[in-house]
Design an enzyme around this catalytic site. Structure first.
Site, PDB file in Angstrom:
ATOM      1  N   ASP A   1      39.343  93.015  68.424  1.00 50.12           N
ATOM      2  CA  ASP A   1      38.044  92.546  68.901  1.00 50.12           C
ATOM      3  C   ASP A   1      37.771  91.081  68.512  1.00 50.12           C
ATOM      4  OD1 ASP A   1      38.260  95.349  68.706  1.00 50.12           O
ATOM      5  OD2 ASP A   1      36.095  95.622  68.562  1.00 50.12           O
TER       6      ASP A   1
ATOM      7  N   GLU B   1      35.155  92.663  73.391  1.00 45.32           N
ATOM      8  CA  GLU B   1      33.802  93.249  73.472  1.00 45.32           C
ATOM      9  C   GLU B   1      32.756  92.510  72.642  1.00 45.32           C
ATOM     10  OE1 GLU B   1      32.678  96.937  71.896  1.00 45.32           O
ATOM     11  OE2 GLU B   1      33.402  96.495  69.890  1.00 45.32           O
ATOM     12  N   ASN B   2      33.186  91.710  71.656  1.00 44.65           N
ATOM     13  CA  ASN B   2      32.226  90.986  70.803  1.00 44.65           C
ATOM     14  C   ASN B   2      32.358  89.467  70.951  1.00 44.65           C
ATOM     15  OD1 ASN B   2      33.499  93.435  68.869  1.00 44.65           O
ATOM     16  ND2 ASN B   2      31.282  93.468  69.163  1.00 44.65           N
TER      17      ASN B   2
ATOM     18  N   ASN C   1      32.035  99.736  73.275  1.00 46.93           N
ATOM     19  CA  ASN C   1      30.617 100.078  73.368  1.00 46.93           C
ATOM     20  C   ASN C   1      29.724  98.864  73.625  1.00 46.93           C
ATOM     21  OD1 ASN C   1      31.645  99.652  70.613  1.00 46.93           O
ATOM     22  ND2 ASN C   1      29.501  99.774  70.009  1.00 46.93           N
ATOM     23  N   HIS C   2      30.220  97.645  73.329  1.00 49.42           N
ATOM     24  CA  HIS C   2      29.399  96.444  73.562  1.00 49.42           C
ATOM     25  C   HIS C   2      29.614  95.827  74.941  1.00 49.42           C
ATOM     26  CE1 HIS C   2      27.557  96.191  69.634  1.00 49.42           C
ATOM     27  NE2 HIS C   2      28.732  96.394  69.059  1.00 49.42           N
TER      28      HIS C   2
ATOM     29  N   HIS D   1      38.977 102.948  71.634  1.00 43.43           N
ATOM     30  CA  HIS D   1      37.882 102.243  70.968  1.00 43.43           C
ATOM     31  C   HIS D   1      37.002 103.299  70.310  1.00 43.43           C
ATOM     32  CE1 HIS D   1      35.572  98.538  70.449  1.00 43.43           C
ATOM     33  NE2 HIS D   1      34.492  99.287  70.536  1.00 43.43           N
TER      34      HIS D   1
ATOM     35  N   HIS E   1      37.510  98.652  67.361  1.00 39.10           N
ATOM     36  CA  HIS E   1      36.085  98.902  67.095  1.00 39.10           C
ATOM     37  C   HIS E   1      35.681  98.753  65.627  1.00 39.10           C
ATOM     38  CE1 HIS E   1      32.001 100.515  67.377  1.00 39.10           C
ATOM     39  NE2 HIS E   1      32.298 101.423  66.481  1.00 39.10           N
TER      40      HIS E   1
HETATM   41 FE   LIG Z   1      34.058  95.452  68.244  1.00 40.80          FE
HETATM   42 FE   LIG Z   2      32.931  98.503  69.363  1.00 38.45          FE
END
Ligand SMILES: [Fe+2]
Ligand SMILES: [Fe+2]
Length: 275
Positions: free
Chosen positions: A8, A39-40, A67-68, A153, A178
């Site tokens: 990530d 994702e981040n 999830n992001h 993830h 994650h």
């Molecule tokens: Fe992440």
């Molecule tokens: Fe995540």
């Protein structure tokens, strides 16, 4: 074939480390295919179209998420337009974008990448094991692709390890994302699948999972949110896993962790032919 999976990317620090180092890593290690979890990448929360393009320009053949994924609302608009962008496959039917795709690597091999999210301590999505099974029934090594990479993830180590064993012998690589902390259990499972419970993050490790420490400490000690979480802005370390697969079976032959940058114990794979 030689694959690199990078964890990530967190904020500007992570993005700078990717753009400064990834092109050289691709040349030096003769990398055929690179997956980056993004994702981040945008301020710690989600990803913008511009940042996605930057990651692709730096050498990412596929950008996975988690999830992001929708934290930057524009992702809902661009997700369908980018083949190289994946969101978890087990979101409800009708969710924008795609959760898997087949790519052509630099050596001509066809690589199926699936991005899937765990359920434990996460959102209640469709069953990740069923979702991955359905994809592999439609496209498997030797029948539609030459290698398979799974980004699981998930929060729970147990669920990620279960996915690894579930797919042992069917995937080239099953790797967790994650938690933003690299685990020390990279290995080739008995059926030939490369596995690592979590690959860690590309971000500033002098932080709480990539975020400036003050606010996480406040929340942990007082139980009261005092402001927004912001990515730590110190120098980032890249954390990833390099895997060499057999061109015939698509399974793993060797693997090594990659950790370049401050804080983490440094590690750079040496498969004997680095330039
Ligand atoms: Fe992440
Ligand atoms: Fe995540």
């Amino acid at each position: 074939m030689r694959l690199l999976f990078l964890g990530d990317v967190v904020g500007r620090a992570g993005r700078v480390a990717i753009s400064e180092r990834l092109p050289d890593l691709i040349r030096k290690h003769h990398l055929d295919f690179v997956v980056v979890n993004g994702e981040n990448a945008a301020g710690g929360f989600g990803i913008t179209e511009e940042i996605l393009q930057d990651l692709i320009s730096a050498g990412a053949d596929c950008v996975t998420t988690g999830n992001h994924v929708w934290d930057q609302r524009e992702a809902l608009q661009f997700a369908d337009r980018y083949d190289r962008f994946l969101r978890p496959i087990n979101y409800p039917p009708g969710t924008p974008g795609r959760g898997s795709n087949v790519y052509t690597a630099r050596n001509g091999a066809r690589v199926l990448v699936i991005n899937v999210m765990g359920l434990l301590f996460m959102q209640a999505l469709d069953d990740p094991f069923q979702a991955v099974s359905r994809e592999l029934a439609a496209c498997s090594i030797g029948h539609g692709c030459d290698a398979v990479v799974i980004d699981i993830h998930a929060e729970a180590s147990s669920e990620k390890q279960a996915m690894g064993h579930f797919l042992d012998g069917k995937a080239s690589l099953v790797i967790g994302t994650h938690t933003h902390v690299p685990t020390a259990d990279w290995r080739i499972l008995s059926g030939g699948t490369a596995f690592m419970t979590d690959v860690g993050m590309c971000g500033d490790y002098d932080s709480v999972i990539g975020m400036e420490k003050d606010e996480p400490l406040r929340r942990s000690t007082t139980k009261i949110a005092g402001g927004r979480l912001a990515p730590a802005q110190g120098l980032a370390a890249l954390s990833g896993l390099m895997v060499e697969t057999d061109d015939t079976t698509g399974l793993a032959r060797r693997l090594a962790p990659l950790r370049i940058g401050p804080v983490l114990d440094p590690a750079e794979p040496d498969f004997g032919d680095a330039r």
